[in-house]
Design a protein around this motif. Structure first.
Motif, PDB file in Angstrom:
ATOM      1  N   MET A  62       0.831  -1.205   0.000  1.00 24.04           N
ATOM      2  CA  MET A  62       0.000   0.000   0.000  1.00 24.04           C
ATOM      3  C   MET A  62       0.867   1.258   0.000  1.00 24.04           C
ATOM      4  SD  MET A  62      -3.006   1.226   0.028  1.00 24.04           S
ATOM      5  CE  MET A  62      -3.327   2.953  -0.109  1.00 24.04           C
ATOM      6  N   LEU A  85       2.354   1.765  -3.255  1.00 28.56           N
ATOM      7  CA  LEU A  85       1.380   2.269  -4.221  1.00 28.56           C
ATOM      8  C   LEU A  85       1.202   3.784  -4.067  1.00 28.56           C
ATOM      9  CD1 LEU A  85      -0.387   1.143  -6.424  1.00 28.56           C
ATOM     10  CD2 LEU A  85      -2.222   0.849  -4.757  1.00 28.56           C
ATOM     11  N   LEU A  86       1.137   4.199  -2.796  1.00 27.88           N
ATOM     12  CA  LEU A  86       1.035   5.634  -2.537  1.00 27.88           C
ATOM     13  C   LEU A  86       2.259   6.367  -3.094  1.00 27.88           C
ATOM     14  CD1 LEU A  86      -0.418   5.965   1.060  1.00 27.88           C
ATOM     15  CD2 LEU A  86      -1.371   6.893  -1.058  1.00 27.88           C
ATOM     16  N   LEU A 124       4.091   5.399  -5.525  1.00 24.99           N
ATOM     17  CA  LEU A 124       3.988   5.404  -6.989  1.00 24.99           C
ATOM     18  C   LEU A 124       3.062   6.531  -7.451  1.00 24.99           C
ATOM     19  CD1 LEU A 124       4.407   4.070  -9.798  1.00 24.99           C
ATOM     20  CD2 LEU A 124       2.357   2.727  -9.317  1.00 24.99           C
ATOM     21  N   ALA A 125       1.909   6.631  -6.746  1.00 31.15           N
ATOM     22  CA  ALA A 125       0.958   7.681  -7.112  1.00 31.15           C
ATOM     23  C   ALA A 125       1.599   9.052  -6.954  1.00 31.15           C
ATOM     24  CB  ALA A 125      -0.291   7.571  -6.232  1.00 31.15           C
ATOM     25  N   LEU A 146       4.028   9.615  -9.759  1.00 33.40           N
ATOM     26  CA  LEU A 146       3.372   9.909 -11.035  1.00 33.40           C
ATOM     27  C   LEU A 146       2.855  11.342 -11.072  1.00 33.40           C
ATOM     28  CD1 LEU A 146       1.469   6.570 -11.582  1.00 33.40           C
ATOM     29  CD2 LEU A 146       3.310   7.484 -13.015  1.00 33.40           C
ATOM     30  N   GLU A 159       4.609  14.278 -13.585  1.00 34.56           N
ATOM     31  CA  GLU A 159       3.896  14.698 -14.793  1.00 34.56           C
ATOM     32  C   GLU A 159       4.394  16.024 -15.390  1.00 34.56           C
ATOM     33  OE1 GLU A 159       1.346  15.707 -17.762  1.00 34.56           O
ATOM     34  OE2 GLU A 159       1.311  16.878 -15.923  1.00 34.56           O
ATOM     35  N   PRO A 160       4.456  17.092 -14.565  1.00 39.91           N
ATOM     36  CA  PRO A 160       4.906  18.352 -15.181  1.00 39.91           C
ATOM     37  C   PRO A 160       6.355  18.283 -15.648  1.00 39.91           C
ATOM     38  CG  PRO A 160       3.998  18.710 -12.966  1.00 39.91           C
ATOM     39  CD  PRO A 160       4.118  17.245 -13.168  1.00 39.91           C
ATOM     40  N   ALA A 180       6.523  16.515 -18.882  1.00 40.66           N
ATOM     41  CA  ALA A 180       6.021  17.370 -19.951  1.00 40.66           C
ATOM     42  C   ALA A 180       7.101  18.348 -20.391  1.00 40.66           C
ATOM     43  CB  ALA A 180       4.790  18.127 -19.472  1.00 40.66           C
ATOM     44  N   GLN A 181       7.924  18.766 -19.442  1.00 38.16           N
ATOM     45  CA  GLN A 181       8.972  19.715 -19.797  1.00 38.16           C
ATOM     46  C   GLN A 181      10.109  19.057 -20.559  1.00 38.16           C
ATOM     47  OE1 GLN A 181      10.414  22.067 -16.630  1.00 38.16           O
ATOM     48  NE2 GLN A 181       8.478  23.076 -16.263  1.00 38.16           N
ATOM     49  N   HIS A 187       9.993  17.051 -24.729  1.00 36.57           N
ATOM     50  CA  HIS A 187      10.119  17.653 -26.049  1.00 36.57           C
ATOM     51  C   HIS A 187      11.444  18.352 -26.250  1.00 36.57           C
ATOM     52  CE1 HIS A 187       6.048  16.479 -26.651  1.00 36.57           C
ATOM     53  NE2 HIS A 187       5.718  17.053 -25.526  1.00 36.57           N
ATOM     54  N   GLY A 223      12.604  23.585 -23.424  1.00 38.80           N
ATOM     55  CA  GLY A 223      11.943  22.790 -22.396  1.00 38.80           C
ATOM     56  C   GLY A 223      11.644  23.487 -21.091  1.00 38.80           C
ATOM     57  N   ALA A 224      12.242  24.628 -20.824  1.00 39.67           N
ATOM     58  CA  ALA A 224      12.011  25.252 -19.535  1.00 39.67           C
ATOM     59  C   ALA A 224      11.602  26.694 -19.738  1.00 39.67           C
ATOM     60  CB  ALA A 224      13.259  25.123 -18.692  1.00 39.67           C
ATOM     61  N   ILE A 229      -7.786  -1.152  -1.194  1.00 43.06           N
ATOM     62  CA  ILE A 229      -6.819  -1.052  -2.287  1.00 43.06           C
ATOM     63  C   ILE A 229      -7.540  -0.899  -3.615  1.00 43.06           C
ATOM     64  CG2 ILE A 229      -5.143  -2.390  -3.602  1.00 43.06           C
ATOM     65  CD1 ILE A 229      -3.795  -3.125  -1.125  1.00 43.06           C
ATOM     66  N   PHE A 236      -8.671   2.517  -4.002  1.00 41.13           N
ATOM     67  CA  PHE A 236      -7.538   3.399  -4.267  1.00 41.13           C
ATOM     68  C   PHE A 236      -7.076   3.277  -5.726  1.00 41.13           C
ATOM     69  CE2 PHE A 236      -3.139   4.531  -4.590  1.00 41.13           C
ATOM     70  CZ  PHE A 236      -3.149   5.794  -4.009  1.00 41.13           C
ATOM     71  N   LEU A 256      -6.777   6.087  -8.415  1.00 40.14           N
ATOM     72  CA  LEU A 256      -5.529   6.334  -9.135  1.00 40.14           C
ATOM     73  C   LEU A 256      -5.776   6.324 -10.644  1.00 40.14           C
ATOM     74  CD1 LEU A 256      -2.449   6.676  -9.060  1.00 40.14           C
ATOM     75  CD2 LEU A 256      -2.255   4.179  -9.072  1.00 40.14           C
ATOM     76  N   LEU A 307      -5.115   9.309 -13.306  1.00 34.66           N
ATOM     77  CA  LEU A 307      -4.256   9.183 -14.488  1.00 34.66           C
ATOM     78  C   LEU A 307      -5.028   9.466 -15.769  1.00 34.66           C
ATOM     79  CD1 LEU A 307      -2.107   6.092 -13.512  1.00 34.66           C
ATOM     80  CD2 LEU A 307      -1.455   8.503 -13.496  1.00 34.66           C
ATOM     81  N   SER A 326       6.887  19.209 -30.629  1.00 37.00           N
ATOM     82  CA  SER A 326       7.911  20.234 -30.778  1.00 37.00           C
ATOM     83  C   SER A 326       7.984  20.692 -32.235  1.00 37.00           C
ATOM     84  CB  SER A 326       9.250  19.654 -30.326  1.00 37.00           C
ATOM     85  OG  SER A 326      10.290  20.526 -30.665  1.00 37.00           O
ATOM     86  N   ASP A 328       7.584  27.760 -21.896  1.00 41.58           N
ATOM     87  CA  ASP A 328       7.548  26.568 -21.071  1.00 41.58           C
ATOM     88  C   ASP A 328       6.384  25.677 -21.529  1.00 41.58           C
ATOM     89  OD1 ASP A 328       7.228  24.727 -19.080  1.00 41.58           O
ATOM     90  OD2 ASP A 328       7.329  26.161 -17.426  1.00 41.58           O
ATOM     91  N   PRO A 329       6.664  24.432 -21.997  1.00 42.37           N
ATOM     92  CA  PRO A 329       5.591  23.564 -22.505  1.00 42.37           C
ATOM     93  C   PRO A 329       4.475  23.330 -21.482  1.00 42.37           C
ATOM     94  CG  PRO A 329       7.732  22.596 -22.948  1.00 42.37           C
ATOM     95  CD  PRO A 329       7.982  23.793 -22.069  1.00 42.37           C
ATOM     96  N   ALA A 330       4.815  23.334 -20.207  1.00 41.23           N
ATOM     97  CA  ALA A 330       3.784  23.118 -19.178  1.00 41.23           C
ATOM     98  C   ALA A 330       2.763  24.252 -19.218  1.00 41.23           C
ATOM     99  CB  ALA A 330       4.435  23.033 -17.796  1.00 41.23           C
ATOM    100  N   ASN A 371       0.602  23.862 -22.412  1.00 41.35           N
ATOM    101  CA  ASN A 371      -0.407  22.825 -22.160  1.00 41.35           C
ATOM    102  C   ASN A 371      -1.527  23.345 -21.271  1.00 41.35           C
ATOM    103  OD1 ASN A 371       0.414  20.609 -23.632  1.00 41.35           O
ATOM    104  ND2 ASN A 371       1.914  19.983 -22.091  1.00 41.35           N
TER     105      ASN A 371
END
Lengths: 394, 160
Positions: free
Chosen positions: A1, A4-5, A7-8, A11, A15-16, A19-20, A23, A27-28, B2, B5, B9, B13, B25, B85-87, B90
């Protein structure tokens, strides 16, 4: 558990960043890419550079062949104005004192804060950057110039304090205001005054001196009907800006700012010379015009190059009675700097010549003169900084 | 626990995937690839920029048009002269409901070159819209687009 937390969390955090990076370049956050020159009275070349989040000054005593180690102007990282027409600038007073000006972004809405920093020890150290004005609304495109007669430093910029006031009163206020201040005995700039309301807000300014205490400023104005054409204001004395003289009726009606400002030079015969970009209904492209003095209307605009060569970023320099004009254009593979010189007050010009080129990104071309000789100053991504003598061109 | 959860999750996602545009790009040579990918198909290409205030006002209107005309081939290109900035690109696309459009952003600072490949006479003004018909003929709309004109053009393409 728990894994998993983890991992979450990973993730969500990743993400941001992904995304940067996904490409590639850049990138910044966007960055400033400028180098601005000024010659000192002893012929030293001073160069101010904006490097990501700091401003540095370097000097060269051999006309740009070698440079000193950089001296920091900004003591800590700052969110520099990276706008395509913004730049850190440097001027040298008659005693060799250096004044650097630059702007930062205060927020994500491109509200700026203009700063200056002075060095009185020949560039060994610079004072902590100070705001150029007390008002905190927004200042950008700050431009300093030294009155050649008095040595006093004049600064002008685009200021949004009156936008805030109008908004608070529920009134519309297009654009920004042309603001100015004079340096007060090397300790800072004196009170700010507004020379003119409702100018365009994202284009660089051009400054030249028409006489002692009489700066002249060229800027993209907003004429009635949201027409964003150019005007010149010449001061009658240090505290009295004169009326707006329109440079050209290009009739560019646009509700945006093109990030593409003009350039101004005044020759010893009192003649005014302006170069500018427009996409108006009356004409499109890059143009030059002259006026006999500070009161007469400007003559017919002369086109520089062809619109399909993307002529852009003009710059004028008066060097004695020689008048130099450069601009950037693109030939399909390379950006080139084109150069013309006039020795009869802008009435006739040499054929345009390419004096430098590059096959990647570049700063705007600039001009500077020392000991009667004019130079192109150009920062390019591929070649770095170059100081190129113009008088030696065949 | 679980299971709930995992469900949560998954939802996180999926929603993240729906909101973040698949930003491509745009560099040297991208324009010819983009044109080839849409060859023979009526296509609307809209150039905008984070540093262009009128563009940001106009963007949600394009989002609405895309929702109204799901068959419209819409390509959005963020063409800021200084790559952004791509972020943040988006983020703006998501706010305008355009995350699912075909999205590109200039990532090469050699702006002159990118513009030249698209149109040698384009001085960089934004916003700008290109209506490209089946035969590759381009109609340029400079400034904020009149979407009634775009709708009329889209209808005309169907009749051909």
């Amino acid at each position: 558990m728990r894994s998993l937390l983890a991992l979450a969390a990973f993730l969500l955090l990743a993400e941001p960043a992904a995304a940067q990076h996904q490409h590639g370049k850049p990138g910044a956050a966007p960055e400033a890419f400028t180098a601005t020159p000024a010659f000192g009275p002893d012929g030293t070349l001073w160069l101010v550079r904006a490097l990501a989040d700091r401003i540095v000054v370097v000097r060269s005593t051999d006309l740009g062949k070698t440079f000193s180690e950089p001296v920091a102007v900004t003591p800590e990282p700052m969110n520099l104005d990276w706008g395509p027409d913004a730049r850190a600038r440097i001027v040298v007073d008659p005693k060799g004192g250096l004044v650097v000006t630059f702007a930062i972004f205060q927020d994500r809405n491109f509200n700026g804060r203009a700063f200056y920093s002075r060095s009185n020890d020949n560039g060994v150290t610079f004072g902590k950057p100070q705001p150029i004005t007390a008002d905190t609304t927004s200042q950008r495109f700050e431009t300093a110039a030294v009155d050649p007669a008095t040595g006093r430093v004049f600064a002008t910029w685009l200021d949004k304090r009156n936008v805030a006031k109008a908004r608070a009163a529920g009134k519309p206020y297009p654009g920004a205001a042309l603001a100015y201040a004079w340096e007060d005995g090397e300790v800072g700039f004196g009170p700010t005054s507004i020379a003119l309301d409702n100018t365009c807000e994202c284009c660089r300014l051009g400054v030249a001196f028409a006489g002692p205490g009489k700066p002249a400023v060229v800027f993209r104005n907003i004429f009635p009907g949201s027409i964003r054409d150019h005007g010149v204001v010449t001061f009658k004395d240090e505290k009295t800006p004169g009326p707006v003289r329109r440079v050209s009726a290009d009739e560019w009606k646009i509700e945006a700012c093109p990030h593409h400002g003009p350039s101004l030079a005044i020759l010893p015969d009192g003649s005014y010379h302006v170069a500018w970009f427009t996409a108006g209904s009356a004409r499109k492209g890059l143009f030059y015009a002259r006026a006999d003095n500070g009161d007469t209307p400007f003559g017919a605009p002369r086109a520089l190059s062809q619109p399909n060569r993307q002529p852009a970023r003009p710059y004028l320099l008066a060097n004695g009675m020689a008048l130099h004009l450069v601009w950037k254009e693109f030939d399909g593979n390379k950006s080139t700097v084109r150069w013309q010189v006039s020795r009869d007050s802008g009435r006739t010009w040499s054929d345009p010549r390419t004096v430098a080129d590059t096959a990647d990104a570049s700063d705007h071309p600039l001009l500077a003169a020392t000991a009667g000789r004019a130079y192109l100053s150009w920062l390019t991504k591929a070649e770095g900084y170059r100081l190129i003598p113009l008088e030696d061109q065949p | 626990m679980i299971r709930s959860f995992l469900l949560a999750l998954t939802l996180v996602l999926v929603s993240a995937g729906a909101q973040s545009a698949d930003l491509q790009s745009f560099g040297r040579g991208s324009w010819s690839k983009l044109r080839a990918a849409h060859d023979g198909q009526p296509t609307v290409v809209h150039f905008w920029g984070l540093t262009c205030a009128p563009c940001l006002v106009e963007m949600p209107e394009w989002g609405k048009l895309q929702a109204e005309r799901p068959d419209m081939r819409l390509v959005m290109v963020a063409a800021d002269p200084v790559p952004q900035d791509p972020a943040r690109v988006n983020d703006m696309l998501a706010r305008a409901d355009l995350a699912k459009a075909e999205n590109w952003a200039f990532t090469d600072r050699f702006n002159e070159r990118l513009r030249y490949e698209i149109d040698p006479a384009w001085a960089g003004e934004l916003p700008r819209t290109l209506l490209i018909d089946r035969d590759g003929q381009e109609t340029v709309l400079t400034g904020v687009a009149d979407l009634a004109e775009v709708r009329t053009w889209l209808d005309a393409q169907k009749k051909r």
